[in-house]
Design a protein around this motif. Structure first.
Motif, short mmCIF file in Angstrom:
data_model
loop_
_atom_site.label_atom_id
_atom_site.label_comp_id
_atom_site.label_asym_id
_atom_site.label_seq_id
_atom_site.Cartn_x
_atom_site.Cartn_y
_atom_site.Cartn_z
N LEU A 173 -66.49 -12.58 -42.71
CA LEU A 173 -66.95 -12.57 -41.32
C LEU A 173 -68.35 -13.15 -41.10
O LEU A 173 -68.55 -13.96 -40.19
CB LEU A 173 -66.86 -11.15 -40.75
CG LEU A 173 -66.88 -11.11 -39.24
CD1 LEU A 173 -65.62 -11.74 -38.68
CD2 LEU A 173 -67.01 -9.69 -38.75
N ASP B 160 -56.88 -1.80 -43.12
CA ASP B 160 -56.62 -0.36 -43.04
C ASP B 160 -55.39 0.05 -43.85
O ASP B 160 -55.08 1.22 -43.97
CB ASP B 160 -56.54 0.14 -41.59
CG ASP B 160 -55.57 -0.66 -40.76
OD1 ASP B 160 -54.88 -1.53 -41.32
OD2 ASP B 160 -55.51 -0.41 -39.54
N ASN C 219 -62.35 -9.73 -43.09
CA ASN C 219 -63.43 -8.76 -43.20
C ASN C 219 -64.52 -9.25 -44.14
O ASN C 219 -65.69 -9.04 -43.89
CB ASN C 219 -62.87 -7.43 -43.73
CG ASN C 219 -62.61 -6.44 -42.62
OD1 ASN C 219 -63.54 -5.83 -42.11
ND2 ASN C 219 -61.36 -6.29 -42.23
N ARG D 267 -68.26 -8.32 -48.81
CA ARG D 267 -68.82 -9.00 -47.65
C ARG D 267 -70.32 -9.19 -47.81
O ARG D 267 -70.87 -10.25 -47.52
CB ARG D 267 -68.52 -8.22 -46.37
CG ARG D 267 -69.25 -8.81 -45.17
CD ARG D 267 -68.68 -8.34 -43.88
NE ARG D 267 -68.90 -6.94 -43.66
CZ ARG D 267 -68.02 -6.12 -43.12
NH1 ARG D 267 -66.86 -6.56 -42.73
NH2 ARG D 267 -68.32 -4.87 -42.94
N ILE E 296 -65.90 -1.41 -41.72
CA ILE E 296 -64.74 -2.30 -41.69
C ILE E 296 -64.26 -2.56 -40.26
O ILE E 296 -64.52 -1.78 -39.36
CB ILE E 296 -63.54 -1.72 -42.49
CG1 ILE E 296 -63.10 -0.39 -41.91
CG2 ILE E 296 -63.90 -1.61 -43.96
CD1 ILE E 296 -61.80 0.11 -42.46
N PHE E 297 -63.59 -3.68 -40.11
CA PHE E 297 -62.88 -3.96 -38.87
C PHE E 297 -61.43 -3.64 -39.19
O PHE E 297 -60.72 -4.45 -39.80
CB PHE E 297 -63.06 -5.41 -38.47
CG PHE E 297 -64.49 -5.76 -38.22
CD1 PHE E 297 -65.03 -5.60 -36.95
CD2 PHE E 297 -65.31 -6.19 -39.25
CE1 PHE E 297 -66.36 -5.89 -36.72
CE2 PHE E 297 -66.64 -6.48 -39.02
CZ PHE E 297 -67.17 -6.32 -37.75
N SER E 298 -60.99 -2.46 -38.82
CA SER E 298 -59.76 -1.94 -39.39
C SER E 298 -58.54 -2.74 -38.96
O SER E 298 -57.52 -2.71 -39.63
CB SER E 298 -59.59 -0.48 -39.01
OG SER E 298 -59.60 -0.35 -37.62
N ASN E 299 -58.62 -3.48 -37.88
CA ASN E 299 -57.44 -4.21 -37.42
C ASN E 299 -57.42 -5.64 -37.93
O ASN E 299 -56.56 -6.42 -37.56
CB ASN E 299 -57.37 -4.19 -35.90
CG ASN E 299 -58.63 -4.77 -35.29
OD1 ASN E 299 -59.62 -4.97 -35.98
ND2 ASN E 299 -58.58 -5.05 -34.01
N MET E 300 -58.38 -5.99 -38.81
CA MET E 300 -58.41 -7.37 -39.31
C MET E 300 -57.98 -7.41 -40.76
O MET E 300 -57.98 -6.42 -41.46
CB MET E 300 -59.81 -7.95 -39.14
CG MET E 300 -60.11 -8.32 -37.69
SD MET E 300 -61.84 -8.65 -37.38
CE MET E 300 -62.14 -10.06 -38.39
N THR F 134 -66.38 3.63 -39.57
CA THR F 134 -66.90 3.28 -38.25
C THR F 134 -67.90 2.13 -38.30
O THR F 134 -68.06 1.42 -37.33
CB THR F 134 -67.58 4.48 -37.60
OG1 THR F 134 -68.59 4.96 -38.50
CG2 THR F 134 -66.60 5.58 -37.32
N GLU F 135 -68.58 1.94 -39.42
CA GLU F 135 -69.62 0.92 -39.45
C GLU F 135 -69.30 -0.21 -40.41
O GLU F 135 -69.91 -1.26 -40.35
CB GLU F 135 -70.97 1.54 -39.86
CG GLU F 135 -71.45 2.60 -38.89
CD GLU F 135 -72.80 3.17 -39.30
OE1 GLU F 135 -73.10 3.16 -40.51
OE2 GLU F 135 -73.53 3.61 -38.41
N ARG G 114 -53.80 -6.26 -43.85
CA ARG G 114 -54.77 -5.63 -42.94
C ARG G 114 -55.57 -4.61 -43.73
O ARG G 114 -55.02 -3.87 -44.54
CB ARG G 114 -54.02 -4.92 -41.81
CG ARG G 114 -54.05 -5.69 -40.50
CD ARG G 114 -53.23 -4.98 -39.48
NE ARG G 114 -53.86 -3.71 -39.09
CZ ARG G 114 -53.88 -3.27 -37.85
NH1 ARG G 114 -53.32 -3.96 -36.89
NH2 ARG G 114 -54.45 -2.11 -37.55
#
Lengths: 325, 512
Positions: free
Chosen positions: B360, B400, B357, B414, B348-352, B345-346, B398
């Protein structure tokens, strides 16, 4: 001084009470601005507000559990179309019609409830779906405005009993009483519990899924009744009858002091919120303001109400925290 | 009312969440009238056990018997209540918008003959319960949000005390109580009446004064159940850690470098963390050891601008700095990069894509005329990915689609790629595989050895021993001990985090 401050804070944090005072002041201003205030003009305002108030009452239940219900527009449209296509005359006919549209609302509510409570689909997505389906059905039944609503409904439900008591007042009072009773059921306590914190509600033993399911069912019935009252006023059918009310129901709920996060607020505030919105339309009309501006003023009132409620909630929270230090 | 069968008997309970095994094989039995403690270094295991017993979580395997009877599987907390088990949860399960009476009696509020809940009857009933359990000072009509934290905790406990028929489960019940007299009196009284009590606390002194037996959990397994009388603390630590304290001693740590302080906190208070003084030096890994919920979360979030600093001061590079957002943290001094606890939830950007990631924070700097291409992204992400053994081919996927371990590598990459000189890592190896752990350890050490600074919280004690130059012990929101070099051992850390005693150059008074 401190006692006075807490009294004021308690008073100010009661959204329904605050908005009721605003409404009273507006009503006085309105009475002063038109040449002759009769029971009839008063009745007109109430009549115009009743469908919105009923729809907002149903919407309040959903917002209390932290949800969002768009199907209100679809249910009102279907109810209106059915009543215009199949008018049943006489008082018994009116009762039968009422039961039919309440049944339609219940059916849509059951679908919403299954989707949201048991299949765990987000409320806004699920009800968007049911709204579109309902609107499609309304258009299939009646593809252009037309039809006639039963005369008995049109005349009796918008009349004034004994020359002093508008039927609309009676209906709104009945809804308010029904809410006060509902609030005192286990289901009512469940609404507030689920809206505040679903996990904690579950850990407290509340059957959260059943509460959510029931909320959608009751809300659906309210929308059916809203469609019924709208039809009594317009006396004709329109497959898009519900759409103008959709966003106004949310505005009425917000003005009435119900928090969109869930768990706080109530139906009475929303009813008064609906009254405020409708009265404002009338006032602006009476003052000769172009109807293009109506939305602007309504939005302004809503934003002020929401900001005011947010400030009050923040104050209440900081007070509660100060108490724990 | 002693019965032949134990009040609670659980056998080979097993529960896993994805690849993470929370409970591997837990068995224990509690007699009626017995107060039984659960000890173990890892909070997640204990909370899983509590959730299974109270019907919130279903076990994958294992049996549960109450008084020798096997109840039907629990689908909700109501089923557990029906079987006679009541729980007071650590993260209180109260509803702030409802009254004390409603919270106590939900979901079965009393009703009058026409089916409406009767406020007066509920208040009277709640009052009787509150009086019966010695909390008559709580007014049933007040709303729970206006109660102080200790009062809320007493209400949560009272609800469980009242509902428990066969087994009472108390998860860290004393966490926010200043005085435990009331709690202990009630527990002893109910135990005398034949109730079995499962008492979970990290405070060993409390466990010793209250409980007769204890079960030790380690790596999700129940190691042994012992009579507390006649077992000394060392033996208990040994069971918790898996070897004797003597063996554990002698592990060499990293020397404390003499570099200047780069990130300092003075009297920092935020949430549960109170009056924290710490200074992170250049070129070191500073560890924070603590059991769950001792204020480490608030401390780390305050240092990176995610939580409000109530009082105290943060200095970066010697200069007082106020940090209100992670963005400001990245720009303060050499830059502070945060790796949060919740990857999903904090982190990763799961759709990127993985490369996106990683880069960023630098996206704007790397863009050409405001545009980014996959090639530019992957080019920049490559170098840091290699430091973490993250295979280059994953950069184009991706995120995820990656395993948890590889996702975590990307999150840490990151932080590295941001160019920050200070890494603040909150449990960076939770739920990742052994291989990934080794890569992460190496990167952390390399980063510090190259002159960077790392503030590291870990729920795994061996990790802190392996990595830290110095280690702080956080207990009850305060720093109770500071250890360095050779004194960082399992023995010193574990006895520190359970509030037992302090060993090192203690900065604060010994915790009681």
């Amino acid at each position: 001084m401190k006692a006075f401050r807490t009294l004021f804070a308690r008073f100010a944090s009661n959204g329904a009470l605050m908005i009721a005072i605003v409404y009273a002041m507006m009503l006085i201003a309105y009475a002063g601005s038109i040449s002759s205030l009769s029971i009839n003009s008063f009745n007109n305002i109430l009549n115009a507000a009743t469908p919105l108030a009923l729809a907002a009452a149903g919407q309040t239940l959903i917002i209390l559990i932290g949800g969002f219900d768009l199907s209100v527009a679809g249910v009102i449209s279907i109810a209106n179309v059915i009543l215009a296509l199949y008018p049943i005359e006489g008082p018994w006919g009116a009762l039968a019609s009422l039961l039919i549209v309440m049944g339609i609302g219940l059916a849509v509510g059951i679908v919403n409830g299954i989707l949201v409570a048991y299949l765990r689909i987000q409320a806004i997505a699920a009800t968007l779906g049911t709204m579109i389906v309902c609107q499609g059905v309304a258009l299939l039944l009646l593809n252009a405005p037309g039809g006639w609503v039963a005369d008995w409904m049109v005349y009796e439900l918008t009349s004034v009993i004994g020359g002093i008591l508008p039927v609309a007042t009676l209906i709104l009072a009945a809804v308010a009483c029904a809410w006060l009773a509902l609030k005192r059921t286990r289901f009512g306590a469940g609404l507030y519990a689920v809206g505040e914190d679903e996990t904690a509600a579950e850990l407290s033993g509340v059957n959260t899924r059943r509460v959510k399911f029931k909320a959608f069912c009751v809300a659906g019935i309210c929308y059916g009744m809203a469609g019924y009252m709208l039809s009594a006023q317009t006396s004709t059918g329109d497959p898009n009858a519900g759409e103008p009310l959709l966003l106004l129901t949310f505005a009425a709920v917000a003005i009435g002091g119900t928090a969109f996060g869930g768990g706080r607020g109530g139906v009475i505030g929303s009813i008064i919120g609906a009254l405020v919105l409708t009265l404002m339309q009338r006032m602006l009309f009476a003052l000769g303001v172009s109807s293009f501006y109506t939305g602007l003023f309504q939005a302004l009132v809503m934003v002020i109400a929401v900001v005011f409620a947010a400030i009050m909630l923040k104050l209440a929270k900081s007070r509660a925290q100060a108490g724990t230090e | 009312m002693r019965e032949s069968a134990p009040a609670l008997e659980v056998e080979s309970l097993r529960k896993h969440y994805g690849p993470t095994v929370a409970l591997a094989d837990a068995s224990m039995s509690i007699e009626a009238g017995e107060i039984h403690a659960v000890l173990g270094e890892n909070g997640a295991v204990k909370s899983t056990l509590v959730k299974i017993l109270s019907g919130v979580v279903k076990p994958d395997q294992g049996t549960l018997k109450v008084n020798g009877w096997k109840p039907p599987p629990f689908h909700s907390i109501v089923d557990a209540r029906k079987a006679g088990i009541a729980t007071a949860f650590q993260e209180l399960s109260l509803l702030p918008n409802l009254s004390v009476a409603e919270n106590l009696l939900l979901p079965n509020l009393l009703r009058n003959p026409i089916g409406l809940t009767s406020r007066r009857a509920n208040q009277r009933h709640a009052n009787e319960i509150l009086t019966q359990f010695g909390v008559a000072d709580l007014d049933p009509t007040t709303s729970v949000e206006s109660l102080a934290l200790a009062e809320k905790q007493r209400l949560e406990i009272t609800r469980a005390l009242w509902r428990a028929r066969h087994l009472l489960v108390l998860d860290e019940p004393s966490a926010s109580l200043t005085d435990t007299t009331w709690l202990f009196e009630q527990i002893r009284r109910l135990a005398n009446e034949g109730l079995a009590v499962l008492y979970i606390s990290h405070r060993l002194s409390e466990v010793r004064s209250l409980c007769s037996r204890a079960t030790v959990l380690r790596n999700g397994q129940s190691i042994d159940s012992v009579d507390l009388e006649g077992v000394d603390d060392n033996r208990i630590f040994e069971m918790m850690v898996g070897r004797s304290p003597e063996e554990a001693f002698g592990e060499t740590g990293w020397p404390a470098p003499a570099g200047e302080a780069i990130l300092e906190a003075r009297g920092l208070t935020s949430g549960k963390a109170r009056g924290i003084d710490l200074s992170l030096r250049r070129g070191e890994v500073l560890g924070v050891a603590a059991l769950e919920g001792q204020g480490q979360r608030d401390l780390f979030r305050a240092l990176t601008g995610l939580a409000h600093v109530k009082s105290g001061e943060i200095r970066v590079d010697g200069k007082p700095t106020s940090i209100h957002s992670p963005r400001q943290a990245l720009r303060a001094g050499p830059g502070i990069a945060f790796v949060p606890e919740e990857r999903k939830t904090e982190g990763i950007f799961s759709n990127m894509r993985t490369a996106a990631n990683i880069i960023l924070p630098q996206a704007f700097r790397m863009s050409r005329f405001g545009f980014l291409s996959h090639r530019i992204e992957e080019g920049h992400a490559m170098a840091t990915a290699q430091r973490l053994d993250l295979q280059p081919r994953y950069l184009g996927f991706r995120i995820d689609a990656l395993s948890g371990g590889n996702q975590q590598k990307a999150v840490i990459a990151r932080a590295l790629a941001s160019g920050a000189g200070i890494l603040v890592l909150f449990d960076p190896t939770r739920g990742v595989d052994v291989g990934t752990k080794q890569s992460i350890y190496r990167v952390i050490r390399d980063f510090a050895d190259a002159g960077g600074s790392v503030l590291l919280y870990s729920s795994e004690i061996p990790e802190l021993i392996e990595l830290c130059n110095r280690c702080l012990v956080l207990y009850d929101g305060r720093i109770t001990d500071e250890l360095s070099g050779d004194t960082i051992t399992e023995q010193t850390l574990i006895s520190g985090i359970v509030g037992h005693r302090s060993y090192g150059t203690a900065t604060a008074a010994e915790a009681s």
